[in-house]
Structure formats: structure tokens, C-alpha cells
Motif scaffolding. Structure first.
Motif, PDB file in Angstrom:
ATOM      1  N   TRP A   1       0.809  -1.225   0.000  1.00 47.63           N
ATOM      2  CA  TRP A   1       0.000   0.000   0.000  1.00 47.63           C
ATOM      3  C   TRP A   1       0.838   1.269   0.000  1.00 47.63           C
ATOM      4  O   TRP A   1       0.402   2.295  -0.495  1.00 47.63           O
ATOM      5  CB  TRP A   1      -1.041   0.020   1.117  1.00 47.63           C
ATOM      6  N   ALA A   2       2.049   1.194   0.514  1.00 49.47           N
ATOM      7  CA  ALA A   2       2.878   2.399   0.578  1.00 49.47           C
ATOM      8  C   ALA A   2       3.940   2.436  -0.517  1.00 49.47           C
ATOM      9  O   ALA A   2       4.527   3.484  -0.767  1.00 49.47           O
ATOM     10  CB  ALA A   2       3.547   2.509   1.943  1.00 49.47           C
ATOM     11  N   GLY A   3       4.177   1.321  -1.151  1.00 43.98           N
ATOM     12  CA  GLY A   3       5.277   1.235  -2.098  1.00 43.98           C
ATOM     13  C   GLY A   3       4.881   1.475  -3.536  1.00 43.98           C
ATOM     14  O   GLY A   3       3.746   1.818  -3.852  1.00 43.98           O
ATOM     15  N   LYS A   4       5.869   1.281  -4.379  1.00 45.47           N
ATOM     16  CA  LYS A   4       5.642   1.379  -5.817  1.00 45.47           C
ATOM     17  C   LYS A   4       6.782   0.677  -6.526  1.00 45.47           C
ATOM     18  O   LYS A   4       7.781   0.299  -5.915  1.00 45.47           O
ATOM     19  CB  LYS A   4       5.517   2.836  -6.264  1.00 45.47           C
TER      20      LYS A   4
ATOM     21  N   MET B   1      -4.193   5.783   2.790  1.00 41.33           N
ATOM     22  CA  MET B   1      -3.815   6.881   1.897  1.00 41.33           C
ATOM     23  C   MET B   1      -3.502   8.151   2.692  1.00 41.33           C
ATOM     24  O   MET B   1      -2.572   8.893   2.359  1.00 41.33           O
ATOM     25  CB  MET B   1      -4.918   7.142   0.866  1.00 41.33           C
ATOM     26  N   GLU B   2      -4.236   8.374   3.758  1.00 40.73           N
ATOM     27  CA  GLU B   2      -3.959   9.524   4.626  1.00 40.73           C
ATOM     28  C   GLU B   2      -2.609   9.325   5.330  1.00 40.73           C
ATOM     29  O   GLU B   2      -1.832  10.274   5.464  1.00 40.73           O
ATOM     30  CB  GLU B   2      -5.081   9.700   5.652  1.00 40.73           C
ATOM     31  N   LEU B   3      -2.350   8.111   5.765  1.00 47.32           N
ATOM     32  CA  LEU B   3      -1.080   7.817   6.419  1.00 47.32           C
ATOM     33  C   LEU B   3       0.090   8.023   5.460  1.00 47.32           C
ATOM     34  O   LEU B   3       1.136   8.552   5.849  1.00 47.32           O
ATOM     35  CB  LEU B   3      -1.103   6.379   6.951  1.00 47.32           C
ATOM     36  N   LYS B   4      -0.087   7.639   4.206  1.00 50.74           N
ATOM     37  CA  LYS B   4       0.959   7.879   3.213  1.00 50.74           C
ATOM     38  C   LYS B   4       1.282   9.362   3.119  1.00 50.74           C
ATOM     39  O   LYS B   4       2.454   9.750   3.067  1.00 50.74           O
ATOM     40  CB  LYS B   4       0.503   7.391   1.825  1.00 50.74           C
ATOM     41  N   LYS B   5       0.249  10.201   3.123  1.00 54.24           N
ATOM     42  CA  LYS B   5       0.463  11.648   3.053  1.00 54.24           C
ATOM     43  C   LYS B   5       1.217  12.141   4.270  1.00 54.24           C
ATOM     44  O   LYS B   5       2.174  12.925   4.166  1.00 54.24           O
ATOM     45  CB  LYS B   5      -0.875  12.383   2.934  1.00 54.24           C
TER      46      LYS B   5
ATOM     47  N   LEU C   1       3.167  10.529   6.204  1.00 51.47           N
ATOM     48  CA  LEU C   1       4.535  10.025   6.212  1.00 51.47           C
ATOM     49  C   LEU C   1       5.367  10.559   5.055  1.00 51.47           C
ATOM     50  O   LEU C   1       6.560  10.274   4.939  1.00 51.47           O
ATOM     51  CB  LEU C   1       4.534   8.497   6.174  1.00 51.47           C
ATOM     52  N   GLY C   2       4.730  11.335   4.174  1.00 55.05           N
ATOM     53  CA  GLY C   2       5.437  11.895   3.030  1.00 55.05           C
ATOM     54  C   GLY C   2       5.772  10.872   1.968  1.00 55.05           C
ATOM     55  O   GLY C   2       6.749  11.024   1.229  1.00 55.05           O
ATOM     56  N   ILE C   3       4.965   9.815   1.889  1.00 55.89           N
ATOM     57  CA  ILE C   3       5.174   8.763   0.877  1.00 55.89           C
ATOM     58  C   ILE C   3       4.226   9.035  -0.284  1.00 55.89           C
ATOM     59  O   ILE C   3       3.030   8.892  -0.154  1.00 55.89           O
ATOM     60  CB  ILE C   3       4.868   7.363   1.464  1.00 55.89           C
TER      61      ILE C   3
END
Length: 117
Positions: free
Chosen positions: A12-15, A108-112, A114-116
Motif C-alpha cells: 500500500w505504501a510502495g511502488k 492513503m492519509e497515512l501515506k500523506k 509520512l510523506g510517501i
């Protein structure tokens, strides 16, 4: 469970390549779980037990893994999804777990935060 959490986070956080690798690792992990489940209704047999209680919260993350990883857990691991659906038939589970879309929004909020991106 730590392994499942860390693999899931990479989806979910990667790419890119790491996300693809994590997706393959998750499928292997889930297939191993299916092997343990076998043809039983629950991991302990005919009745819902401790292992089911420990694993069922992760099912709320399946939508996030699938959406971010662009794959279908059901296509890869149908027995696991059938187990998850049986678990969700229990009112104590269905009324307790957050809706999968809320988990996705949270991730998705956590990604924001964390700056991911």
C-alpha cells in the motif's frame, strides 16, 4: 503477523519493483495460509478459534492491498477469501471490523502524513 504487516505495507505504501516483489511475497504468504486451512472451515477445524481471531483483522486490509497492488486476492487464493467471508458472517466480526474502504482511506492519509507519494 509481523511478516504480513510489513509485506502489506510495502504494497500500500510502495511502488515499482519493491511493490511487485511485495505482492508476490503476499501471495506466497496467503497460499501458505491456504495450505494450513486446507479444506477446514476455520484454521482450528469446524469451529472459529484463536488463529482465526488473530488473522481476521487483516481481511479488512485486503481491499487496500488489491487496489494499491492491482491484483485480486480471490483469484490467487479463493479458499482464503471463502474463509474470510465465513468469518464475516459472524456478527461479532462483521460489527467489529472497520469497512475496507475506511482502511483504504486511512492508508492513503497515512501515506500523506509520512510523506510517501
Amino acid at each position: 503477523m509481523i511478516q504480513l504487516y510489513s509485506i502489506g505495507k510495502r504494497i500500500w505504501a510502495g511502488k515499482g519493483e519493491d511493490q511487485e516483489l511485495a505482492k508476490k511475497e503476499l501471495i506466497v504468504f496467503f497460499r501458505n495460509m491456504e495450505g494450513e486451512l486446507g479444506d477446514k472451515l476455520y484454521f482450528g477445524g469446524e469451529s472459529f478459534g484463536f488463529v482465526d481471531v488473530a488473522l481476521v483483522p487483516f481481511t479488512a486490509w485486503f481491499y487496500t492491498y488489491e487496489t494499491r497492488g492491482n491484483f485480486s486476492i480471490e483469484a490467487e487464493c479463493p479458499k482464503l477469501i471463502a474463509w474470510a467471508k465465513r468469518c464475516m458472517e459472524k456478527e461479532s466480526i462483521s460489527k467489529t471490523l472497520p469497512h475496507p474502504h475506511k482502511i483504504y482511506d486511512y492508508a492513503m492519509e497515512l501515506k500523506k502524513k509520512l510523506g510517501i507519494e
